[in-house]
Design a protein around this motif. Structure first.
Motif, PDB file in Angstrom:
ATOM      1  N   LEU A  11      33.802  32.128  31.232  1.00 21.68           N
ATOM      2  CA  LEU A  11      33.124  31.259  32.201  1.00 21.68           C
ATOM      3  C   LEU A  11      33.946  31.117  33.482  1.00 21.68           C
ATOM      4  CD1 LEU A  11      31.745  28.459  29.844  1.00 21.68           C
ATOM      5  CD2 LEU A  11      30.450  30.272  30.983  1.00 21.68           C
ATOM      6  N   ARG A  12      35.267  31.007  33.355  1.00 18.82           N
ATOM      7  CA  ARG A  12      36.134  30.899  34.522  1.00 18.82           C
ATOM      8  C   ARG A  12      36.050  32.164  35.371  1.00 18.82           C
ATOM      9  NH1 ARG A  12      40.669  32.665  36.195  1.00 18.82           N
ATOM     10  NH2 ARG A  12      41.262  33.642  34.252  1.00 18.82           N
ATOM     11  N   GLN A  13      36.065  33.323  34.720  1.00 16.77           N
ATOM     12  CA  GLN A  13      35.958  34.593  35.449  1.00 16.77           C
ATOM     13  C   GLN A  13      34.618  34.710  36.149  1.00 16.77           C
ATOM     14  OE1 GLN A  13      36.785  37.714  32.670  1.00 16.77           O
ATOM     15  NE2 GLN A  13      39.011  37.466  32.823  1.00 16.77           N
ATOM     16  N   GLU A  14      33.539  34.307  35.480  1.00 17.92           N
ATOM     17  CA  GLU A  14      32.209  34.340  36.112  1.00 17.92           C
ATOM     18  C   GLU A  14      32.175  33.427  37.329  1.00 17.92           C
ATOM     19  OE1 GLU A  14      29.202  33.404  33.258  1.00 17.92           O
ATOM     20  OE2 GLU A  14      29.442  35.305  32.187  1.00 17.92           O
ATOM     21  N   ALA A  15      32.775  32.252  37.204  1.00 17.08           N
ATOM     22  CA  ALA A  15      32.800  31.312  38.337  1.00 17.08           C
ATOM     23  C   ALA A  15      33.602  31.898  39.498  1.00 17.08           C
ATOM     24  CB  ALA A  15      33.384  29.973  37.894  1.00 17.08           C
ATOM     25  N   GLU A  16      34.731  32.537  39.169  1.00 15.65           N
ATOM     26  CA  GLU A  16      35.535  33.171  40.220  1.00 15.65           C
ATOM     27  C   GLU A  16      34.757  34.299  40.896  1.00 15.65           C
ATOM     28  OE1 GLU A  16      39.206  34.483  38.541  1.00 15.65           O
ATOM     29  OE2 GLU A  16      40.017  32.456  38.371  1.00 15.65           O
ATOM     30  N   GLU A  17      34.048  35.096  40.099  1.00 15.77           N
ATOM     31  CA  GLU A  17      33.250  36.196  40.659  1.00 15.77           C
ATOM     32  C   GLU A  17      32.137  35.662  41.544  1.00 15.77           C
ATOM     33  OE1 GLU A  17      31.919  38.453  37.313  1.00 15.77           O
ATOM     34  OE2 GLU A  17      33.913  39.263  36.899  1.00 15.77           O
TER      35      GLU A  17
END
Length: 155
Positions: free
Chosen positions: A133-139
């Protein structure tokens, strides 16, 4: 004691030609006469041998009990089947997971270990989900930042 001449002629004096009153079969002379002292001696020696055997068995049982392992958790002595199960073996597939615990404590330890492993797996899955979820938010933030009207002037 009794016999007949026909039986003596047929079997001879050493054969089963004699009847001892009170018995229902013919015997050789020495067995028919019997020896009360010898019979008493044999009975005493058989009794002494049985007593000696019983004493040896009791000593062996006491010695075996002194070597019987106890559970490190509850202090209960192992049963014969548990003792046999935890004996040393070179075959790793037959070794017990907790050889120092009785059956009940081993079951509890295995259950607790399984619960701990399940908890660890759930925590790992949760951590991976948070990371995803953190990676998706960063992307999404990077895509949003790169897609603005000033982005064409940055290159």
């Amino acid at each position: 004691m009794a016999t007949t001449l026909e039986l003596l002629r047929e079997h001879g004096p050493a054969g089963p030609a004699f009847w001892c009153f009170g018995r229902n079969h013919r015997e050789p002379l020495l067995e028919a006469i019997g020896n009360a002292r010898r019979d008493a001696y044999l009975a005493r020696s058989r009794k002494a041998a049985r007593e000696e055997q019983r004493r040896r068995e009791e000593e062996e049982a006491a010695r075996r009990e002194s070597w019987r392992p106890v559970c490190k958790d509850c202090g209960q002595k192992f049963t014969d089947t548990r003792w046999k199960a935890v004996e040393y073996t070179r075959d790793w597939s037959k070794r017990q997971s907790h050889p120092h615990l009785c059956e009940h404590c081993q079951h509890q330890a295995v259950t607790a270990q399984a619960k701990q492993q399940a908890k660890t797996r759930a925590e790992e899955r949760e951590r991976q989900e948070q990371e995803r979820l953190r990676q998706e938010a960063e992307e999404q933030a990077a895509a949003q930042k790169a897609g603005g009207w000033l982005s064409r002037f940055r290159t």
